[in-house]
Motif scaffolding. Structure first.
Motif, PDB file in Angstrom:
ATOM      1  N   TYR A  29      -3.439   6.181  -7.100  1.00 55.45           N
ATOM      2  CA  TYR A  29      -2.719   7.353  -7.610  1.00 55.45           C
ATOM      3  C   TYR A  29      -3.308   8.600  -6.975  1.00 55.45           C
ATOM      4  N   GLU A  30      -2.437   9.481  -6.483  1.00 54.83           N
ATOM      5  CA  GLU A  30      -2.833  10.817  -6.035  1.00 54.83           C
ATOM      6  C   GLU A  30      -1.859  11.804  -6.657  1.00 54.83           C
ATOM      7  N   GLN A  31      -2.369  12.865  -7.244  1.00 53.14           N
ATOM      8  CA  GLN A  31      -1.517  13.843  -7.895  1.00 53.14           C
ATOM      9  C   GLN A  31      -0.472  14.361  -6.900  1.00 53.14           C
ATOM     10  N   GLY A  32       0.804  14.302  -7.302  1.00 54.12           N
ATOM     11  CA  GLY A  32       1.882  14.822  -6.479  1.00 54.12           C
ATOM     12  C   GLY A  32       2.455  13.844  -5.470  1.00 54.12           C
ATOM     13  N   GLU A  33       1.940  12.601  -5.419  1.00 55.22           N
ATOM     14  CA  GLU A  33       2.342  11.649  -4.391  1.00 55.22           C
ATOM     15  C   GLU A  33       2.945  10.388  -5.010  1.00 55.22           C
ATOM     16  N   PRO A  34       3.674   9.601  -4.193  1.00 54.59           N
ATOM     17  CA  PRO A  34       4.096   8.281  -4.670  1.00 54.59           C
ATOM     18  C   PRO A  34       2.878   7.405  -4.963  1.00 54.59           C
ATOM     19  N   VAL A  35       3.048   6.453  -5.870  1.00 53.51           N
ATOM     20  CA  VAL A  35       1.972   5.531  -6.211  1.00 53.51           C
ATOM     21  C   VAL A  35       2.013   4.366  -5.222  1.00 53.51           C
ATOM     22  N   SER A  36       0.912   4.113  -4.557  1.00 53.92           N
ATOM     23  CA  SER A  36       0.893   3.114  -3.496  1.00 53.92           C
ATOM     24  C   SER A  36      -0.063   1.977  -3.830  1.00 53.92           C
ATOM     25  N   TYR A  37       0.042   0.915  -3.049  1.00 51.25           N
ATOM     26  CA  TYR A  37      -0.899  -0.195  -3.178  1.00 51.25           C
ATOM     27  C   TYR A  37      -1.275  -0.674  -1.785  1.00 51.25           C
ATOM     28  N   THR A  38      -2.385  -1.363  -1.682  1.00 52.75           N
ATOM     29  CA  THR A  38      -2.786  -2.037  -0.453  1.00 52.75           C
ATOM     30  C   THR A  38      -3.090  -3.490  -0.795  1.00 52.75           C
ATOM     31  N   LEU A  39      -2.777  -4.365   0.140  1.00 45.93           N
ATOM     32  CA  LEU A  39      -3.039  -5.789  -0.028  1.00 45.93           C
ATOM     33  C   LEU A  39      -3.522  -6.342   1.304  1.00 45.93           C
ATOM     34  N   SER A  40      -4.720  -6.904   1.311  1.00 44.81           N
ATOM     35  CA  SER A  40      -5.215  -7.575   2.506  1.00 44.81           C
ATOM     36  C   SER A  40      -5.305  -9.065   2.221  1.00 44.81           C
ATOM     37  N   MET A  41      -4.935  -9.852   3.229  1.00 44.75           N
ATOM     38  CA  MET A  41      -4.840 -11.300   3.060  1.00 44.75           C
ATOM     39  C   MET A  41      -5.453 -12.011   4.266  1.00 44.75           C
ATOM     40  N   ALA A  42      -5.917 -13.212   4.045  1.00 45.95           N
ATOM     41  CA  ALA A  42      -6.239 -14.133   5.120  1.00 45.95           C
ATOM     42  C   ALA A  42      -5.091 -15.118   5.223  1.00 45.95           C
ATOM     43  N   TYR A  43      -4.806 -15.574   6.442  1.00 45.35           N
ATOM     44  CA  TYR A  43      -3.781 -16.602   6.563  1.00 45.35           C
ATOM     45  C   TYR A  43      -4.310 -17.773   7.375  1.00 45.35           C
ATOM     46  N   ALA A  44      -3.757 -18.972   7.079  1.00 47.92           N
ATOM     47  CA  ALA A  44      -4.318 -20.208   7.598  1.00 47.92           C
ATOM     48  C   ALA A  44      -3.728 -20.633   8.937  1.00 47.92           C
ATOM     49  N   ASP A  45      -2.507 -20.235   9.228  1.00 46.75           N
ATOM     50  CA  ASP A  45      -1.850 -20.677  10.459  1.00 46.75           C
ATOM     51  C   ASP A  45      -0.684 -19.739  10.724  1.00 46.75           C
ATOM     52  N   GLU A  46      -0.066 -19.883  11.883  1.00 53.71           N
ATOM     53  CA  GLU A  46       1.127 -19.098  12.154  1.00 53.71           C
ATOM     54  C   GLU A  46       2.003 -19.797  13.179  1.00 53.71           C
ATOM     55  N   LYS A  47       3.290 -19.416  13.164  1.00 55.92           N
ATOM     56  CA  LYS A  47       4.261 -19.930  14.110  1.00 55.92           C
ATOM     57  C   LYS A  47       5.011 -18.758  14.733  1.00 55.92           C
ATOM     58  N   LEU A  48       5.512 -18.982  15.942  1.00 49.82           N
ATOM     59  CA  LEU A  48       6.243 -17.963  16.688  1.00 49.82           C
ATOM     60  C   LEU A  48       7.691 -18.392  16.820  1.00 49.82           C
ATOM     61  N   ASP A  49       8.599 -17.451  16.591  1.00 51.14           N
ATOM     62  CA  ASP A  49      10.025 -17.739  16.693  1.00 51.14           C
ATOM     63  C   ASP A  49      10.689 -16.648  17.518  1.00 51.14           C
ATOM     64  N   THR A  50      11.890 -16.938  18.019  1.00 51.54           N
ATOM     65  CA  THR A  50      12.639 -15.968  18.818  1.00 51.54           C
ATOM     66  C   THR A  50      13.799 -15.373  18.035  1.00 51.54           C
ATOM     67  N   SER A  51      13.800 -15.560  16.726  1.00 49.35           N
ATOM     68  CA  SER A  51      14.806 -14.943  15.857  1.00 49.35           C
ATOM     69  C   SER A  51      14.154 -14.581  14.537  1.00 49.35           C
ATOM     70  N   ILE A  52      14.802 -13.721  13.770  1.00 52.18           N
ATOM     71  CA  ILE A  52      14.281 -13.288  12.483  1.00 52.18           C
ATOM     72  C   ILE A  52      14.684 -14.297  11.409  1.00 52.18           C
ATOM     73  N   THR A  53      13.705 -14.830  10.672  1.00 51.47           N
ATOM     74  CA  THR A  53      13.954 -15.897   9.707  1.00 51.47           C
ATOM     75  C   THR A  53      14.551 -15.408   8.383  1.00 51.47           C
ATOM     76  N   PRO A  54      13.924 -14.442   7.683  1.00 50.03           N
ATOM     77  CA  PRO A  54      14.398 -14.101   6.331  1.00 50.03           C
ATOM     78  C   PRO A  54      15.820 -13.559   6.325  1.00 50.03           C
ATOM     79  N   SER A  55      16.591 -14.036   5.373  1.00 52.54           N
ATOM     80  CA  SER A  55      17.930 -13.507   5.140  1.00 52.54           C
ATOM     81  C   SER A  55      18.070 -13.265   3.641  1.00 52.54           C
TER      82      SER A  55
END
Length: 308
Positions: free
Chosen positions: A136-162
């Protein structure tokens, strides 16, 4: 449309670590969510933990071999009543309401970019929370931060989420929707506050280059508060108890709550059963007429944070 710098960002919730995503309506299409408005990815890094090998008759290292794969992802965004409960499902492994011993909450992040000659998307698999904070900061939007570790990843040539669950106008949290209570009293003239949780979860490893599971670590919570000085209540708590006039060898805990609301409806109410000042300061004691004296306090939070 292909262009320069057109990006996409969304997440889904895993039903099990590195497993399939939640499909709430059983239509064979996983559910996806935005992180919130003004989202910014502050870290997206893959670490292959290369180890260098030698040979006795060679002056330099002769080979690098891959070790444990681990990625790092971090995002900050404005809290929205449309999606933030789902963000908290990635943080709190007890159904988004708190922490319980056992397997960590996990999800997948889809980070895509339409560059000039095509599309690339990195699907981050087995994302588990490390650190989370609400600011919280007076006069500003309320924000959050999230840091994560991830175990693996894959690469694609198109956008998955719909059909992404997105943020509607008027659902982003502003400063005037925040209420901070300490020892049953609302902190007035609040200038800044942050609720931060670290050391949330960790990976477990086996005979694989990727983590085989993820469990709760030892979440550690702090609350920092800065407000225009209106009385000595937080100084007294730093001495050891309400109404104290001198320091004591033992300190009492008090309860606190940090509530973020939009248009009077609570989005996230963090209940803090036991808070105790770790550090306390007065700032700008002698002012120039344009500033106010504030007190800043950092509280340790114990007893089990819950979210409603």
């Amino acid at each position: 449309m292909t262009g320069g710098g057109a990006a996409s960002l969304a997440f889904g919730k895993e039903q099990s670590f590195k497993g399939s995503l939640v499909d709430s309506d059983s239509d064979s299409n996983p559910d996806y969510w935005q992180f919130g408005r003004d989202a910014s990815v502050t870290e997206l890094e893959l670490d292959r933990a290369l180890q260098e090998l030698t040979e006795a008759d060679e002056a330099e290292y002769v080979e690098s071999v891959a070790g444990n794969l681990e990625g790092a992802f971090a995002v900050e965004a404005v809290i929205s009543s449309d999606v933030h409960g789902d963000v908290e499902d990635l943080v709190f492994n007890d159904g988004g309401t708190g922490f319980t011993p056992g397997r960590a909450a996990s999800g997948r992040v889809f980070a895509g970019i339409n560059y000039l000659d095509g599309t690339a998307e990195r699907e981050l698999i087995g994302c588990v929370p490390l650190d989370y904070s609400v600011s919280y900061e007076q006069g500003e939007p309320v924000s959050y931060t999230l840091s994560m570790a991830y175990a693996d990843e894959k690469l694609d040539t198109s956008i998955t989420p719909s059909s992404i669950n997105s943020v509607s106008d008027g659902t982003s949290a502003m400063f005037h929707g925040v209420t901070l209570d300490i020892d049953g009293t609302t902190v007035t003239k609040l200038q800044s506050a942050e609720l931060s949780i670290s050391n949330i979860s960790r990976f477990q490893w086996g005979a694989s280059h990727t983590a085989v599971d993820a469990v709760l670590a030892r979440p550690q919570t702090e609350l920092t508060v800065d407000a225009i000085l209106t009385g000595p209540s937080r100084t007294e708590l730093a001495y050891g108890s309400a109404d104290a006039t001198e320091t004591a060898a033992r300190m009492n805990s008090v309860s606190a709550s940090f509530d973020v609301a939009v248009d009077g409806t609570s989005v996230s109410a963090y209940n803090l059963p036991k808070v105790k000042p770790n550090t306390h300061s007065w700032n700008d004691l002698i002012t120039d007429g344009d500033t106010d004296t504030t007190d800043s306090t950092t509280f340790n939070v114990n007893g089990g944070v819950t979210v409603a």
